[in-house]
Write a protein that holds these residues in place. Sequence first.
Motif, PDB file in Angstrom:
ATOM      1  N   THR A   1      19.222 -33.793  -2.514  1.00 33.23           N
ATOM      2  CA  THR A   1      19.824 -32.487  -2.207  1.00 33.23           C
ATOM      3  C   THR A   1      20.289 -33.020  -0.288  1.00 33.23           C
ATOM      4  OG1 THR A   1      18.269 -30.836  -2.710  1.00 33.23           O
ATOM      5  CG2 THR A   1      19.976 -30.031  -1.449  1.00 33.23           C
ATOM      6  N   ASN A   2      21.770 -32.474  -0.616  1.00 37.66           N
ATOM      7  CA  ASN A   2      22.440 -32.346   0.910  1.00 37.66           C
ATOM      8  C   ASN A   2      22.396 -31.598   1.839  1.00 37.66           C
ATOM      9  OD1 ASN A   2      25.202 -32.746   2.310  1.00 37.66           O
ATOM     10  ND2 ASN A   2      25.434 -33.955   1.709  1.00 37.66           N
ATOM     11  N   ILE A   3      21.808 -31.198   3.042  1.00 38.78           N
ATOM     12  CA  ILE A   3      21.609 -30.026   3.459  1.00 38.78           C
ATOM     13  C   ILE A   3      22.421 -29.899   5.055  1.00 38.78           C
ATOM     14  CG2 ILE A   3      20.499 -28.965   2.802  1.00 38.78           C
ATOM     15  CD1 ILE A   3      18.459 -30.320   5.760  1.00 38.78           C
ATOM     16  N   LYS A   4      24.215 -30.952   5.018  1.00 40.01           N
ATOM     17  CA  LYS A   4      23.942 -31.309   6.398  1.00 40.01           C
ATOM     18  C   LYS A   4      24.840 -30.435   6.942  1.00 40.01           C
ATOM     19  CE  LYS A   4      28.507 -34.087   7.845  1.00 40.01           C
ATOM     20  NZ  LYS A   4      29.043 -35.118   7.294  1.00 40.01           N
ATOM     21  N   THR A   5      24.869 -29.194   5.797  1.00 41.07           N
ATOM     22  CA  THR A   5      26.119 -28.040   6.691  1.00 41.07           C
ATOM     23  C   THR A   5      25.543 -27.056   6.731  1.00 41.07           C
ATOM     24  OG1 THR A   5      26.065 -26.582   4.882  1.00 41.07           O
ATOM     25  CG2 THR A   5      27.829 -28.132   4.567  1.00 41.07           C
TER      26      THR A   5
ATOM     27  N   ALA B   1      14.880 -39.721  14.309  1.00 37.30           N
ATOM     28  CA  ALA B   1      15.100 -38.911  13.595  1.00 37.30           C
ATOM     29  C   ALA B   1      15.142 -37.707  13.577  1.00 37.30           C
ATOM     30  CB  ALA B   1      14.266 -39.300  12.406  1.00 37.30           C
ATOM     31  N   THR B   2      16.298 -36.842  13.462  1.00 37.00           N
ATOM     32  CA  THR B   2      15.888 -35.091  14.575  1.00 37.00           C
ATOM     33  C   THR B   2      16.856 -34.315  13.218  1.00 37.00           C
ATOM     34  OG1 THR B   2      18.534 -35.601  14.825  1.00 37.00           O
ATOM     35  CG2 THR B   2      16.107 -35.597  16.351  1.00 37.00           C
ATOM     36  N   PHE B   3      17.577 -35.013  12.429  1.00 31.33           N
ATOM     37  CA  PHE B   3      18.274 -33.911  11.355  1.00 31.33           C
ATOM     38  C   PHE B   3      18.726 -34.427   9.860  1.00 31.33           C
ATOM     39  CE2 PHE B   3      20.429 -31.098   8.906  1.00 31.33           C
ATOM     40  CZ  PHE B   3      19.962 -29.960   8.636  1.00 31.33           C
TER      41      PHE B   3
ATOM     42  N   ALA C   1      19.941 -20.507   4.111  1.00 29.15           N
ATOM     43  CA  ALA C   1      18.992 -21.678   5.314  1.00 29.15           C
ATOM     44  C   ALA C   1      18.152 -22.548   4.621  1.00 29.15           C
ATOM     45  CB  ALA C   1      18.623 -20.433   5.941  1.00 29.15           C
ATOM     46  N   VAL C   2      17.849 -23.454   5.125  1.00 28.49           N
ATOM     47  CA  VAL C   2      16.627 -24.502   4.832  1.00 28.49           C
ATOM     48  C   VAL C   2      15.783 -24.329   5.988  1.00 28.49           C
ATOM     49  CG1 VAL C   2      18.064 -26.056   3.814  1.00 28.49           C
ATOM     50  CG2 VAL C   2      17.989 -26.581   6.271  1.00 28.49           C
ATOM     51  N   ARG C   3      14.296 -24.744   5.306  1.00 23.34           N
ATOM     52  CA  ARG C   3      13.100 -24.824   5.776  1.00 23.34           C
ATOM     53  C   ARG C   3      12.216 -26.049   6.159  1.00 23.34           C
ATOM     54  NH1 ARG C   3       9.200 -21.856   2.878  1.00 23.34           N
ATOM     55  NH2 ARG C   3       7.791 -21.908   4.437  1.00 23.34           N
TER      56      ARG C   3
ATOM     57  N   ILE D   1      13.770 -22.704  10.948  1.00 27.65           N
ATOM     58  CA  ILE D   1      14.575 -22.541   9.759  1.00 27.65           C
ATOM     59  C   ILE D   1      15.986 -22.900  10.939  1.00 27.65           C
ATOM     60  CG2 ILE D   1      15.647 -20.697   8.708  1.00 27.65           C
ATOM     61  CD1 ILE D   1      12.627 -18.955   8.209  1.00 27.65           C
ATOM     62  N   TYR D   2      16.997 -23.452   9.878  1.00 34.93           N
ATOM     63  CA  TYR D   2      17.700 -23.484   9.908  1.00 34.93           C
ATOM     64  C   TYR D   2      18.947 -23.311   8.668  1.00 34.93           C
ATOM     65  CZ  TYR D   2      16.250 -28.184  12.542  1.00 34.93           C
ATOM     66  OH  TYR D   2      15.664 -28.567  12.923  1.00 34.93           O
ATOM     67  N   ALA D   3      20.135 -22.472   9.932  1.00 33.52           N
ATOM     68  CA  ALA D   3      21.422 -21.377   8.911  1.00 33.52           C
ATOM     69  C   ALA D   3      22.409 -22.271   8.379  1.00 33.52           C
ATOM     70  CB  ALA D   3      21.627 -20.053   9.809  1.00 33.52           C
ATOM     71  N   GLN D   4      22.857 -22.359   7.467  1.00 33.42           N
ATOM     72  CA  GLN D   4      24.145 -22.673   7.732  1.00 33.42           C
ATOM     73  C   GLN D   4      24.989 -22.277   8.340  1.00 33.42           C
ATOM     74  OE1 GLN D   4      26.100 -22.297   2.828  1.00 33.42           O
ATOM     75  NE2 GLN D   4      26.170 -24.599   3.289  1.00 33.42           N
TER      76      GLN D   4
END
Length: 252
Positions: free
Chosen positions: A33-37, A130-132, A181-183, A207-210
Motif C-alpha cells: 500500500t502506498n502511504i507516501k502522502t 530507514a525513517t519513513f 492517517a496511518v499507524r 500516527i502520521y496524518a495525510q
Amino acid sequence: MNHFTQRMTGKLHFLLSIGCLCLLFGCSSDGRTNIKTYNLPLHELQDGLAYEYRAVDNEQLPPYYWYYRSLKQEESIYLTGLYYNHEFIPQQFVREEQVDNGMVLQEMFVYETNSEDLQDQVDVTVLQGATFPFEVTDSLGAFVYNVNWYSSKDSMTYNVVRNRRYLGKTAYIYKEKEYPAVRFRVRELIETEQIGFLSIELTGEEIYAQGIGLVYTSKEAVDGSFEQAYALYDRYPMTELEAKFGASLKEE
C-alpha cells in the motif's frame, strides 16, 4: 568502529530478527500500500516550517519543536530537521534523502553543551537509516533505524535501534479537523556503555496524518519505568518560533 558498535545483545538480535527485515526499504513491493502522502509534505517545506509537540495528559512534560525544511539538489530531494528542546536549544540535526520507496537518514548530529555553556556538534554514525516507508504491507516486515555516537561530555557510547511495523489506516483529529492517517507500532532499544553496559527497551506507537506527517507518538519502557505521549500542537513559520524564543528570554 569500536567494539560497542559491533556488539549485538540478545535483545538487539530480537529486535532485528522479527519477520522479513526491510532494511533501507529493500523488500519486494508486491501487495504493498502506498502511504507516501502521510509523510511530511516536502513540497510545502521549501521555505521551512516549525512543528510544535506537546505532551498528552501530562502538564509536567515540556514541549519540543522540530524545524523542517526541504531542498532539491540535482535529481535528489532532501529533508533537513533541527530539534529544539523546551528552552529552544538545538539538540539534534538530521538530513534525510527521498528515495524511490521511502525516506532514508543520510546524516545526523547531536549537540551537547560544554563546560563553557557552548554547543558542541557530535557526529552520529548511521548504520541503518530507514525513517519513513512509502510502501507498506500487513505482513511481518519491519523498517529498521540504527544510529550510534560517542559523547565526550559523559564518556558514554550510545546505540539506538528502532523498528517500525505498519499497523494499518485510521483517522486523526488535528485542530478540529479529521484527517486520514496511518499507524505504526514502534520498538526501540537504547544501549549505553561507559564502565558498564546498560540497555532499555521501549515500545510505542506513531500516527502520521495525510498531508501533515507525524501527529502523535507514544513510548513506554517494557519494565514500566518510563511512559510518555506527545501530539502535534501547531505548525508555523520559523519567525513564530523565533518570537516564542524571544518571549521566553523576556520572562527570565
